[in-house]
Scaffold this motif. Structure first.
Motif, mmCIF file in Angstrom:
data_model
loop_
_atom_site.group_PDB
_atom_site.id
_atom_site.type_symbol
_atom_site.label_atom_id
_atom_site.label_comp_id
_atom_site.label_asym_id
_atom_site.label_seq_id
_atom_site.Cartn_x
_atom_site.Cartn_y
_atom_site.Cartn_z
ATOM 1 N N UNK A 179 -0.970 -12.355 -13.598
ATOM 2 C CA UNK A 179 -1.961 -10.720 -14.417
ATOM 3 C C UNK A 179 -1.947 -9.575 -14.324
ATOM 4 N N UNK A 180 -0.527 -9.409 -12.973
ATOM 5 C CA UNK A 180 0.457 -8.019 -13.673
ATOM 6 C C UNK A 180 0.673 -8.062 -14.713
ATOM 7 N N UNK A 181 1.484 -8.970 -15.726
ATOM 8 C CA UNK A 181 1.889 -8.439 -16.886
ATOM 9 C C UNK A 181 0.394 -9.156 -17.680
ATOM 10 N N UNK A 182 -0.140 -9.462 -18.316
ATOM 11 C CA UNK A 182 -1.701 -8.973 -18.977
ATOM 12 C C UNK A 182 -1.346 -7.827 -18.876
ATOM 13 N N UNK A 183 -1.263 -6.950 -17.985
ATOM 14 C CA UNK A 183 -1.877 -5.071 -18.061
ATOM 15 C C UNK A 183 -0.860 -4.760 -19.522
ATOM 16 N N UNK A 184 -0.199 -5.338 -19.622
ATOM 17 C CA UNK A 184 0.984 -4.790 -21.317
ATOM 18 C C UNK A 184 0.522 -6.290 -22.120
ATOM 19 N N UNK A 185 0.625 -5.416 -23.569
ATOM 20 C CA UNK A 185 0.817 -6.469 -24.535
ATOM 21 C C UNK A 185 -1.211 -7.419 -24.559
ATOM 22 N N UNK A 240 0.093 -21.861 -21.054
ATOM 23 C CA UNK A 240 1.022 -21.621 -20.525
ATOM 24 C C UNK A 240 0.233 -19.970 -20.250
ATOM 25 N N UNK A 241 -0.321 -20.217 -19.082
ATOM 26 C CA UNK A 241 -1.371 -19.049 -18.601
ATOM 27 C C UNK A 241 -0.523 -17.234 -18.973
ATOM 28 N N UNK A 242 0.801 -17.055 -19.176
ATOM 29 C CA UNK A 242 1.250 -16.297 -19.810
ATOM 30 C C UNK A 242 0.636 -15.740 -20.380
ATOM 31 N N UNK A 243 0.723 -14.164 -20.775
ATOM 32 C CA UNK A 243 -0.155 -13.833 -22.358
ATOM 33 C C UNK A 243 1.189 -13.309 -23.535
ATOM 34 N N UNK A 244 0.930 -13.715 -24.474
ATOM 35 C CA UNK A 244 1.906 -14.708 -25.702
ATOM 36 C C UNK A 244 2.541 -13.692 -26.060
#
Ligand code: AMP
Length: 407
Positions: free
Chosen positions: A329-335, A212-216
């Motif tokens: 990548x966009x969502x990785x800007x938060x969390x 799952x590449x999406x930040x946990x």
């Protein structure tokens, strides 16, 4: 294990303590001992995992412990795909290495080269560089990389996307074969693997969240919103969470400016940030955003990668990205780090296939925000636009989008 239990110099431990870095993140736990040991590392990890400190800490430790000899050139070379990332990594080296005498310099294009040459004439231990300007200065004889001890390639996949393969291969020819190489990429495919194996030796392989590449620590939600209503929904979330920092992604530069104008009409202060701005202006905006002087940044995918602003809790995908990888990548800007984040996407009818591709890519279903027609209508009704004539706005928008060159 805590940082205070690591065998790293006291200056680093004390500074990490001051920065409230107590325990290593996953990637730091795996990479730091190997890097301290002089091993090569190949890591698949996104930004947000703490990967910068994973190489900054052990590299600083090595640079301090092993004094420089007669060689006056650069000792550690970090190659990155973007100017923003170069500056950001430079800042991390300078902050974590605050109490050491290691000198770090960020080198990139878009700014005058005279001052950079002057700086290079005084000793630089760590150079964080984008390829173009670096090669200009090497070929002009202002930059010596002949004794580089550590080579770090960060966001290697984006470097390949940007066509820097030859630059990477050329620089590898200019630096010693006997060196430590650290290779970081957010994604992996055949091309990246083949580049990685051509530069590292017997590397320790690390993969963070493989499937799952999406930040946990980011929650994801999607609301089905008509294209012409998106601005009212943005107004709604920005008003509801009026204290929070937001990063809003749109498809084009022009669209970023138009969203900012629409928010201005309802007295919500937002700022646009895109590749059409001068480099100096781009740094100024990011700096103000980092300091909390800007609350809402409306941007294109130029800001999707590398940028680290710990306070960002909310990412809004005002438009879904064309490329599913950019969603991650966009969502990785938060969390970031150990913080929690929330990503919310506005999906219009036309964008539904993009949503499907994103879900296939991440292997996760994004939670649907079920808005019943009453709630949906209420959001439109509550919108504070002084023009208040939605139909007029919608018509304007449609006219605008009919003109190709506005994209
Ligand atoms: P990066 O993935 O390198 O862009 O780092 C993401 C964020 O995590 C940055 O804001 C760092 O300051 C933060 N961070 C990195 N390592 C740690 C740690 N061990 N403890 C707390 N925060 C960290």
């Amino acid at each position: 294990m805590k940082f205070k239990d690591y065998s790293i110099i006291k200056e680093l431990k004390d500074q990490l303590e001051r920065m409230a870095f107590k325990k290593p993140t996953d990637i730091q736990f795996k990479a730091i001992p190997a890097i301290l040991n002089g091993e090569d590392v190949m890591a698949i990890a996104q930004t947000g995992t703490g990967k910068t400190a994973a190489f900054v800490i052990p590299i600083l430790d090595q640079l301090v412990r092993k004094k420089r000899g007669k060689y006056e050139g650069v000792r550690t070379l970090v190659m990155v795909p973007t100017r923003e990332l170069a500056q950001q990594i430079t800042d991390v080296f300078q902050e974590i290495g605050k109490d050491t005498d290691v000198k770090t310099f960020g080198l990139y294009g878009g700014v005058e080269q005279e001052a950079q040459i002057k700086r290079l004439n005084r000793k630089v231990d760590v150079l964080v560089a984008t390829p173009g300007r670096m090669f200009d200065l090497i070929s002009q004889g202002h930059l010596d990389v002949s004794g580089v001890e550590h080579l770090i390639l960060d966001e290697a996949d984006l470097m390949l996307d940007k066509g820097f393969l030859k630059d990477i291969q050329d620089v590898v020819k200019k630096i010693p074969k006997k060196r430590q190489t650290l290779f970081f990429t957010a994604t992996i495919d055949k091309k990246i693997k083949s580049l990685a194996y051509s530069v590292v030796k017997d590397a320790l392989r690390i993969q963070i969240s493989p499937k799952n590449p999406v930040a946990k620590n980011v929650d994801h939600a999607v609301a089905f919103v008509e294209m012409d209503h998106k601005r009212f929904f943005l107004e709604n979330v920005l008003t509801e969470y009026e204290e929070e920092a937001f990063l809003v992604f749109v498809r084009t530069k022009v669209r970023a400016e138009r969203v900012v104008a629409a928010m201005e009409r309802v007295n919500i202060k937002t700022t646009f940030f895109h590749g059409g701005l001068e480099q100096g202006e781009r740094f100024k905006i990011l700096d103000a955003y980092r300091k909390g002087e800007i609350r809402v940044l409306v941007t294109t995918d130029v800001a999707a990668r590398g940028i680290d602003i710990p306070a960002v809790k909310y990412v809004v995908n005002y438009d879904l990205p064309e490329d599913a990888e950019n969603y991650v990548h966009r969502c990785g800007r938060c969390g970031r780090g150990r913080n929690k984040g929330q990503a919310i996407s506005f999906c219009s009818k036309d964008e539904e296939p993009l949503l499907q591709t994103i879900e296939e890519y991440t292997g996760e279903n994004i939670a649907r925000l079920e808005l019943d027609p009453n709630e949906y209508g209420q959001i439109l009704f509550d919108a504070d636009d002084p023009n208040y004539d939605w139909q007029k706005l919608i018509d304007q928008d449609n006219d605008f989008w009919d003109k190709e060159d506005n994209w």
